[in-house]
Design a protein around this motif. Structure first.
Motif, PDB file in Angstrom:
ATOM      1  N   THR A   1      26.806  68.133  39.824  1.00 22.18           N
ATOM      2  CA  THR A   1      26.266  68.465  38.416  1.00 22.18           C
ATOM      3  C   THR A   1      26.317  67.361  37.341  1.00 22.18           C
ATOM      4  OG1 THR A   1      26.633  70.821  38.659  1.00 22.18           O
ATOM      5  CG2 THR A   1      26.261  70.054  36.286  1.00 22.18           C
ATOM      6  N   ALA A   2      27.697  66.690  37.496  1.00 26.99           N
ATOM      7  CA  ALA A   2      27.784  65.474  36.683  1.00 26.99           C
ATOM      8  C   ALA A   2      26.979  64.219  37.039  1.00 26.99           C
ATOM      9  CB  ALA A   2      29.273  65.138  36.765  1.00 26.99           C
ATOM     10  N   LEU A   3      26.742  64.100  38.385  1.00 26.93           N
ATOM     11  CA  LEU A   3      25.902  63.113  38.842  1.00 26.93           C
ATOM     12  C   LEU A   3      24.507  63.211  38.505  1.00 26.93           C
ATOM     13  CD1 LEU A   3      25.288  60.524  40.548  1.00 26.93           C
ATOM     14  CD2 LEU A   3      25.336  62.043  42.511  1.00 26.93           C
ATOM     15  N   ARG A   4      24.065  64.495  38.530  1.00 27.68           N
ATOM     16  CA  ARG A   4      22.642  64.806  38.172  1.00 27.68           C
ATOM     17  C   ARG A   4      22.326  64.579  36.658  1.00 27.68           C
ATOM     18  NH1 ARG A   4      18.800  68.183  36.377  1.00 27.68           N
ATOM     19  NH2 ARG A   4      17.182  68.605  37.869  1.00 27.68           N
ATOM     20  N   ALA A   5      23.592  64.903  35.837  1.00 31.11           N
ATOM     21  CA  ALA A   5      23.351  64.607  34.399  1.00 31.11           C
ATOM     22  C   ALA A   5      23.432  63.024  34.160  1.00 31.11           C
ATOM     23  CB  ALA A   5      24.754  65.112  33.663  1.00 31.11           C
ATOM     24  N   ASP A   6      23.906  62.387  34.934  1.00 33.70           N
ATOM     25  CA  ASP A   6      23.920  60.917  34.633  1.00 33.70           C
ATOM     26  C   ASP A   6      22.817  60.306  35.266  1.00 33.70           C
ATOM     27  OD1 ASP A   6      26.434  61.050  33.566  1.00 33.70           O
ATOM     28  OD2 ASP A   6      27.421  59.985  35.060  1.00 33.70           O
ATOM     29  N   ILE A   7      21.913  60.719  36.327  1.00 30.31           N
ATOM     30  CA  ILE A   7      20.604  60.130  36.834  1.00 30.31           C
ATOM     31  C   ILE A   7      19.722  60.766  35.735  1.00 30.31           C
ATOM     32  CG2 ILE A   7      19.058  60.789  38.378  1.00 30.31           C
ATOM     33  CD1 ILE A   7      21.305  61.307  40.341  1.00 30.31           C
TER      34      ILE A   7
ATOM     35  N   ALA B   1      34.579  76.532  71.697  1.00 28.39           N
ATOM     36  CA  ALA B   1      34.317  75.709  70.575  1.00 28.39           C
ATOM     37  C   ALA B   1      33.907  76.837  69.412  1.00 28.39           C
ATOM     38  CB  ALA B   1      32.726  75.158  71.165  1.00 28.39           C
ATOM     39  N   GLU B   2      34.562  77.896  69.356  1.00 28.03           N
ATOM     40  CA  GLU B   2      34.157  78.682  68.122  1.00 28.03           C
ATOM     41  C   GLU B   2      34.724  78.157  66.772  1.00 28.03           C
ATOM     42  OE1 GLU B   2      32.859  81.568  66.159  1.00 28.03           O
ATOM     43  OE2 GLU B   2      32.468  81.572  68.256  1.00 28.03           O
ATOM     44  N   VAL B   3      34.044  78.111  65.722  1.00 28.10           N
ATOM     45  CA  VAL B   3      34.413  77.510  64.344  1.00 28.10           C
ATOM     46  C   VAL B   3      33.947  78.809  63.504  1.00 28.10           C
ATOM     47  CG1 VAL B   3      34.477  75.042  64.878  1.00 28.10           C
ATOM     48  CG2 VAL B   3      32.279  76.191  64.448  1.00 28.10           C
ATOM     49  N   GLY B   4      34.276  78.668  62.305  1.00 25.88           N
ATOM     50  CA  GLY B   4      33.763  79.315  61.052  1.00 25.88           C
ATOM     51  C   GLY B   4      34.091  80.812  61.202  1.00 25.88           C
ATOM     52  N   GLN B   5      35.317  81.094  61.915  1.00 24.58           N
ATOM     53  CA  GLN B   5      35.778  82.479  61.739  1.00 24.58           C
ATOM     54  C   GLN B   5      36.439  82.904  60.494  1.00 24.58           C
ATOM     55  OE1 GLN B   5      38.497  82.177  65.341  1.00 24.58           O
ATOM     56  NE2 GLN B   5      37.046  83.442  66.448  1.00 24.58           N
ATOM     57  N   VAL B   6      37.187  81.777  59.819  1.00 21.43           N
ATOM     58  CA  VAL B   6      37.628  81.942  58.412  1.00 21.43           C
ATOM     59  C   VAL B   6      36.736  81.632  57.231  1.00 21.43           C
ATOM     60  CG1 VAL B   6      39.510  81.639  56.782  1.00 21.43           C
ATOM     61  CG2 VAL B   6      39.939  81.561  59.230  1.00 21.43           C
ATOM     62  N   PRO B   7      36.343  82.567  56.407  1.00 25.14           N
ATOM     63  CA  PRO B   7      35.447  82.281  55.237  1.00 25.14           C
ATOM     64  C   PRO B   7      35.847  81.211  54.636  1.00 25.14           C
ATOM     65  CG  PRO B   7      36.088  84.668  55.216  1.00 25.14           C
ATOM     66  CD  PRO B   7      37.149  83.844  56.306  1.00 25.14           C
ATOM     67  N   LEU B   8      34.975  80.275  54.111  1.00 24.99           N
ATOM     68  CA  LEU B   8      34.952  78.963  53.334  1.00 24.99           C
ATOM     69  C   LEU B   8      35.611  79.355  51.875  1.00 24.99           C
ATOM     70  CD1 LEU B   8      34.545  75.909  53.344  1.00 24.99           C
ATOM     71  CD2 LEU B   8      32.409  76.320  52.420  1.00 24.99           C
ATOM     72  N   ALA B   9      36.624  78.837  51.668  1.00 25.59           N
ATOM     73  CA  ALA B   9      37.009  79.177  50.139  1.00 25.59           C
ATOM     74  C   ALA B   9      36.173  78.563  49.008  1.00 25.59           C
ATOM     75  CB  ALA B   9      38.538  78.393  50.205  1.00 25.59           C
ATOM     76  N   ALA B  10      36.231  79.244  47.921  1.00 23.23           N
ATOM     77  CA  ALA B  10      35.472  79.080  46.955  1.00 23.23           C
ATOM     78  C   ALA B  10      36.124  77.808  46.140  1.00 23.23           C
ATOM     79  CB  ALA B  10      35.349  80.250  45.845  1.00 23.23           C
ATOM     80  N   ASP B  11      37.107  77.769  46.093  1.00 25.92           N
ATOM     81  CA  ASP B  11      37.914  76.481  45.347  1.00 25.92           C
ATOM     82  C   ASP B  11      37.738  75.219  46.400  1.00 25.92           C
ATOM     83  OD1 ASP B  11      39.487  76.890  47.679  1.00 25.92           O
ATOM     84  OD2 ASP B  11      41.584  77.196  46.276  1.00 25.92           O
ATOM     85  N   ARG B  12      37.104  75.239  47.354  1.00 27.50           N
ATOM     86  CA  ARG B  12      36.664  74.220  48.144  1.00 27.50           C
ATOM     87  C   ARG B  12      35.490  73.692  47.498  1.00 27.50           C
ATOM     88  NH1 ARG B  12      36.206  69.662  49.752  1.00 27.50           N
ATOM     89  NH2 ARG B  12      36.065  68.696  51.923  1.00 27.50           N
ATOM     90  N   ILE B  13      34.508  74.753  47.280  1.00 25.66           N
ATOM     91  CA  ILE B  13      33.148  74.322  46.763  1.00 25.66           C
ATOM     92  C   ILE B  13      33.181  73.930  45.210  1.00 25.66           C
ATOM     93  CG2 ILE B  13      30.887  75.099  46.608  1.00 25.66           C
ATOM     94  CD1 ILE B  13      31.466  74.549  49.271  1.00 25.66           C
ATOM     95  N   ALA B  14      33.992  74.529  44.392  1.00 21.29           N
ATOM     96  CA  ALA B  14      33.797  74.392  42.997  1.00 21.29           C
ATOM     97  C   ALA B  14      33.842  73.029  42.686  1.00 21.29           C
ATOM     98  CB  ALA B  14      34.900  75.408  42.431  1.00 21.29           C
ATOM     99  N   PRO B  15      34.653  72.389  43.261  1.00 25.88           N
ATOM    100  CA  PRO B  15      34.925  70.719  42.687  1.00 25.88           C
ATOM    101  C   PRO B  15      33.783  70.031  43.011  1.00 25.88           C
ATOM    102  CG  PRO B  15      37.051  71.589  43.676  1.00 25.88           C
ATOM    103  CD  PRO B  15      36.003  72.664  43.850  1.00 25.88           C
ATOM    104  N   LEU B  16      33.050  70.259  44.111  1.00 24.15           N
ATOM    105  CA  LEU B  16      31.971  69.427  44.336  1.00 24.15           C
ATOM    106  C   LEU B  16      30.726  70.093  43.706  1.00 24.15           C
ATOM    107  CD1 LEU B  16      32.470  69.657  48.314  1.00 24.15           C
ATOM    108  CD2 LEU B  16      33.128  67.963  46.818  1.00 24.15           C
ATOM    109  N   LEU B  17      30.719  71.212  43.241  1.00 22.82           N
ATOM    110  CA  LEU B  17      29.528  71.632  42.534  1.00 22.82           C
ATOM    111  C   LEU B  17      29.758  70.866  41.288  1.00 22.82           C
ATOM    112  CD1 LEU B  17      29.461  75.296  42.984  1.00 22.82           C
ATOM    113  CD2 LEU B  17      27.442  73.655  43.262  1.00 22.82           C
ATOM    114  N   GLY B  18      31.063  70.751  40.601  1.00 21.62           N
ATOM    115  CA  GLY B  18      31.198  69.921  39.522  1.00 21.62           C
ATOM    116  C   GLY B  18      30.801  68.544  39.480  1.00 21.62           C
ATOM    117  N   ARG B  19      30.978  67.850  40.811  1.00 25.80           N
ATOM    118  CA  ARG B  19      30.679  66.570  40.865  1.00 25.80           C
ATOM    119  C   ARG B  19      29.022  66.327  40.886  1.00 25.80           C
ATOM    120  NH1 ARG B  19      35.268  63.500  42.721  1.00 25.80           N
ATOM    121  NH2 ARG B  19      33.635  61.560  41.998  1.00 25.80           N
TER     122      ARG B  19
END
Length: 228
Positions: free
Chosen positions: A213-219, A193-211
């Motif tokens: 941040t935009a939602l927070r600004a609209d709220i 059941a091993e998971v997490g052996q490969v680091p999570l890519a920064a480009d997976r996170i960056a778009p979600l951070l943008g989303r």
């Protein structure tokens, strides 16, 4: 002679046990190092990065992104009823928001999501028109929710099929998404059941951070208009 043979067998078994124990220890150390590095690539996105200890040996990463506080957690899900063990990532902007109610939007809830407090919220409401057809919404204050018009432009977030949850609360915003599932072949044959052996890519996170941040600004903008 027989006693000597038994002695040799006993020594051989002892040596074998020591070797196996050593190999198991080395494998455990390697696994711990791999898990500890899971957010290393994501740390390159942040200023003032700081690492902590999360669950199941995975790290917890904090820092700042474009002036906003960011928190990253990894949560493993090895419950037996799942087809495959999974690793979920919780991406949070923990800065307080000017909202009264907590809203939790979950895609296809199963009833036991180890990364979420979805089922602890007391009230389930019907999704408004335009929301994902397979979502469920729970809240602690049905009368204190944001207007649908504020959230609707951001629901394309769920076009990403791996995004599972959006949380809006007085304590901030959170997206939960599926980062990885265990290898099917190794799990079915060896129950690995091993998971997490490969680091999570920064480009997976960056778009979600943008989303987020935009939602927070609209709220913030919408609540500012309401109180003006």
């Amino acid at each position: 002679m027989e006693r000597a043979l038994l002695g040799i067998v006993a020594v051989g078994l002892a040596v074998g046990f020591v070797v196996l124990a050593r190999l198991a220890w080395q494998a455990g150390q390697a696994r711990a190092q791999q898990r500890a590095a899971f957010f290393d690539d994501c740390a390159t996105l942040l200023t003032e990065p700081r690492s902590g200890t999360g669950s199941a040996g995975f790290p917890r990463l904090g820092g700042r992104w474009r002036g906003r506080t960011v928190d990253l957690q990894a949560v493993s899900d090895t419950l037996t009823f799942r087809k495959l063990p999974a690793l979920w990532v919780l991406l949070t902007l923990p800065d307080p928001l000017p909202v009264r109610a907590t809203l939790n939007l979950m895609i296809r809830p199963t009833g036991i999501e180890p990364f979420s407090r979805f089922h602890l919220l007391p009230d389930q409401i019907s999704p408004p028109p335009g929301f994902p057809v397979d979502c469920a919404i729970r809240t602690d204050d049905p009368d204190g929710l944001l207007p649908d018009i504020v959230l609707r432009p951001h629901l394309t977030l769920f076009d990403d099929e791996l995004v599972k949850e959006l949380v809006i609360s007085p304590n901030g915003l959170r997206i939960s998404f599926l980062a990885e599932e265990a290898n099917r072949g190794r799990y079915l044959i060896f129950r690995d059941a091993e998971v997490g052996q490969v680091p999570l890519a920064a480009d997976r996170i960056a778009p979600l951070l943008g989303r987020l941040t935009a939602l927070r600004a609209d709220i913030v903008a919408a609540t500012s208009r309401d109180t003006a």
